[in-house]
Design an enzyme around this catalytic site. Structure first.
Site, PDB file in Angstrom:
ATOM      1  N   LYS A 165       0.840  -1.205   0.000  1.00 10.66           N
ATOM      2  CA  LYS A 165       0.000   0.000   0.000  1.00 10.66           C
ATOM      3  C   LYS A 165       0.866   1.242   0.000  1.00 10.66           C
ATOM      4  O   LYS A 165       0.627   2.179  -0.769  1.00 10.66           O
ATOM      5  CB  LYS A 165      -0.939   0.000   1.223  1.00 10.66           C
ATOM      6  CG  LYS A 165      -2.097  -0.978   1.093  1.00 10.66           C
ATOM      7  CD  LYS A 165      -2.830  -1.194   2.416  1.00 10.66           C
ATOM      8  CE  LYS A 165      -3.879  -2.295   2.248  1.00 10.66           C
ATOM      9  NZ  LYS A 165      -4.471  -2.725   3.524  1.00 10.66           N
ATOM     10  N   GLN A 184      -4.973  -1.319   9.500  1.00 11.33           N
ATOM     11  CA  GLN A 184      -4.924  -2.672   8.948  1.00 11.33           C
ATOM     12  C   GLN A 184      -5.579  -3.666   9.918  1.00 11.33           C
ATOM     13  O   GLN A 184      -5.289  -3.669  11.115  1.00 11.33           O
ATOM     14  CB  GLN A 184      -3.461  -3.057   8.681  1.00 11.33           C
ATOM     15  CG  GLN A 184      -3.258  -4.398   8.000  1.00 11.33           C
ATOM     16  CD  GLN A 184      -3.748  -4.439   6.552  1.00 11.33           C
ATOM     17  OE1 GLN A 184      -3.812  -3.414   5.874  1.00 11.33           O
ATOM     18  NE2 GLN A 184      -4.108  -5.619   6.096  1.00 11.33           N
ATOM     19  N   ASP A 194     -11.377   2.940   3.880  1.00  7.22           N
ATOM     20  CA  ASP A 194     -11.831   1.542   3.842  1.00  7.22           C
ATOM     21  C   ASP A 194     -13.357   1.454   3.709  1.00  7.22           C
ATOM     22  O   ASP A 194     -13.890   0.395   3.390  1.00  7.22           O
ATOM     23  CB  ASP A 194     -11.457   0.845   5.159  1.00  7.22           C
ATOM     24  CG  ASP A 194     -10.224  -0.035   5.042  1.00  7.22           C
ATOM     25  OD1 ASP A 194      -9.990  -0.580   3.947  1.00  7.22           O
ATOM     26  OD2 ASP A 194      -9.513  -0.175   6.059  1.00  7.22           O
TER      27      ASP A 194
END
Ligand code: GUN
Length: 300
Positions: free
Chosen positions: A54, A98, A121
């Site tokens: 990422k 995460q 997200d």
């Protein structure tokens, strides 16, 4: 029939190019550089690889990457304090924590501490509610990537029968909402669904997100259907040598590809699209934060 292969790797590259060219314009016209903060708690090896990828792709697209690595035993209060700082930081337009988090942390509380406008997200309860009511929101990256591929392959999805296999908050449920937003007739099937094979055979669009290697066989697929395989499962591959493994999807690729009109491979299908959509969401969040028009083709 032999299915057309939907090349997610190539498609992700075009998404990243669009992101990068939008970033160039944001910098040149407005002096703004989009920034993505990724927070990793603990040393889970798979999570470390994801976070590294990422960060790398964020920088390659011309954006700023802020990585925060915290020890596994970090108190939840310290993580919440970091999120508060990132929420207040004008250089940070997207925040991703995460998952999974260590067992002593409440993932819902952590996710809901993120400013919904920076929740790239799309997991914050506000974004879940906005998506569910058809309002502008941040959309979870994997379903967004699936939608982009479906639109690219099929054009209009209106009136098509869509079956989503799996009811997770991260993929199944938001995928179903997005397909409903495209005016599909949507069924969510899961482990308790009766006659699941028959349900799948009615699908013009079949999205498999169950996490069971090669569960969906060719005779579950309607001839000509578009099959999107979200699964990434590692299985033993003795044919490659002792102790070797390989990645497979939730679909039995060979038999499904015989019947489907189009199918995403694993690897090289949905996987690469997920990070590309994270970058797209970061640019979208940056544009919204600055009252600028949103990038074409990068949102739901
Ligand atoms: N862990 C595995 N996939 C994801 C994802 O899409 N977002 C976050 N935050 N964590 C993950």
């Amino acid at each position: 029939m032999s299915a057309k292969i939907i090349d997610g790797k190539a498609f992700a590259a075009t998404v990243r190019e669009k992101v990068a060219s939008h970033v160039v314009r944001l910098k040149a016209d407005h002096g703004i550089t989009p920034g993505l903060a990724v927070v990793l708690v603990g040393e889970d090896p798979a999570s470390q690889v994801y976070v590294r990828n990422k960060g790398k792709q964020t920088v390659e697209c011309g954006m700023q990457s802020f990585e925060h690595k915290l020890p596994a035993e970090t108190p939840e209060a310290d993580l919440l304090a970091l999120i508060d700082r990132l929420n207040a930081d004008p250089a940070v337009h997207g925040i991703l924590v995460q998952l999974p988090l260590p067992g002593h942390m409440n993932a819902d509380a952590v996710i809901n501490a993120i400013d919904p406008a920076k929740d790239v997200d799309g997991f914050h309860i506000s974004n879940v509610g906005l998506l569910g009511t058809g309002q502008k929101s941040m959309v979870p990256c994997t379903p967004l990537g699936c939608l982009m591929m479906l639109r690219d392959h099929l054009g209009s999805l209106s009136g098509l029968n869509a079956v989503v296999l799996g009811r997770s908050n991260i993929v199944g449920k938001p995928m179903a909402q997005l397909l409903l937003g495209e005016s599909c007739t949507v069924t969510i099937a899961h482990s308790r669904t009766r006659d699941i094979e028959e349900v799948c055979r009615r699908a013009d669009i079949l999205v498999a997100a169950v996490g069971r290697p090669q569960m969906i066989k060719g005779d579950w697929v309607k001839p000509g259907a578009t099959v999107i395989d979200v699964g990434i499962n590692r299985i033993d591959a003795p044919e490659k040598g002792e102790g070797k493994t390989r990645l497979v999807g939730d679909c039995d690729y060979d038999s499904c590809a015989e019947v489907a009109g189009a199918i995403t491979p694993v690897p090289g299908g949905v996987g690469p699209m997920t990070i590309a959509c994270l970058l797209a969401n970061t640019v979208t969040a940056c544009c919204r934060a600055n009252g600028l028009s949103e990038p074409e083709g990068l949102t739901a």
